[in-house]
Each structure stands twice: as C-alpha cells, then as structure tokens.
Design a protein around this motif. Structure first.
Motif, short mmCIF file in Angstrom:
data_model
loop_
_atom_site.label_atom_id
_atom_site.label_comp_id
_atom_site.label_asym_id
_atom_site.label_seq_id
_atom_site.Cartn_x
_atom_site.Cartn_y
_atom_site.Cartn_z
N GLU A 44 1.01 -1.15 0.05
CA GLU A 44 0.13 0.08 -0.10
C GLU A 44 0.95 1.13 -0.13
O GLU A 44 0.71 2.25 -0.82
N GLU A 45 1.89 1.13 0.71
CA GLU A 45 2.82 2.43 0.91
C GLU A 45 3.68 2.53 -0.28
O GLU A 45 3.71 3.70 -1.01
N CYS A 47 2.60 1.75 -3.49
CA CYS A 47 1.68 1.89 -4.16
C CYS A 47 1.26 3.45 -4.27
O CYS A 47 1.33 4.28 -5.20
N ARG A 48 1.20 3.81 -3.10
CA ARG A 48 0.84 5.36 -2.86
C ARG A 48 1.96 6.28 -3.00
O ARG A 48 1.84 7.12 -3.80
N ASP A 54 -4.05 5.80 -4.76
CA ASP A 54 -4.23 5.62 -3.46
C ASP A 54 -5.05 4.39 -3.01
O ASP A 54 -6.13 4.29 -3.62
N ASP A 56 -6.49 3.29 -0.50
CA ASP A 56 -7.86 3.32 0.16
C ASP A 56 -9.11 3.91 -0.72
O ASP A 56 -9.98 3.43 -0.54
N ARG A 57 -8.71 4.69 -1.90
CA ARG A 57 -9.72 4.95 -2.81
C ARG A 57 -9.98 4.24 -3.68
O ARG A 57 -11.02 4.11 -4.19
N ALA A 62 -5.52 -0.25 -7.31
CA ALA A 62 -4.01 -0.18 -6.74
C ALA A 62 -3.28 -1.55 -6.59
O ALA A 62 -2.15 -1.70 -6.76
#
Length: 88
Positions: A44-45, A47-48, A54, A56-57, A62
C-alpha cells in the motif's frame, strides 16, 4: 512511436516477452518498487508513493497495478535485461 509519460502509470504493466517503450520510460518506477519490496515496505505504501495510486480510494486498481508493475520489474531483472544488453 513516442514514449509514454513516465509520470503516468498504467493500470497494468506490459506483459510482452520483450522490453517495451513503457518499460524504458518507467525503469525508475520499477527500480523504486524493487527497492521498496527489498526494504519491506507495505504494498500500500509503495503503491501510494511510487505509483501515485491511493489504495484506500481505489483498492482493486491499486492492488493490480502494484502487483503487475512489481512482477514486471522482477521480470526485467531476470530476463528482460537481455533485450537491453542487445540494444532492443
């Protein structure tokens, strides 16, 4: 053929069996993903920060973008580099 903008990351990395213009344009992205994986960063990190998506979105986008780009980065280090040595 013009090279893709390295700031724009596709939803999926290429899957061709040879190095593409996209690969050449996104080599720094691939290297950053490999570094993040080696350092133990969460997907996640990475990817962001690296892909600019994001999780989360857009969790599905992602996850698939991260997975395909990291797989492509690994393929380039294991096989694709041969094309680079030959001068594609």
């Amino acid at each position: 053929m013009s090279r893709p903008d390295p700031m724009l990351v596709a939803d999926l990395a290429p899957s061709e069996t040879s190095v593409t213009d996209y690969d050449l344009a996104h080599a720094p992205t691939y290297l950053r993903l490999l570094d993040a994986a080696t350092e133990g960063a969460s997907w996640e990190e990475a990817c962001r920060i690296v892909l600019g998506i994001d999780p989360d979105r857009e969790p599905e986008r992602a996850a698939s973008a991260h997975r395909s780009h990291l797989e492509r980065a690994r393929w380039l280090t294991e096989q694709g580099y041969r094309d680079l040595l030959k001068g594609t």
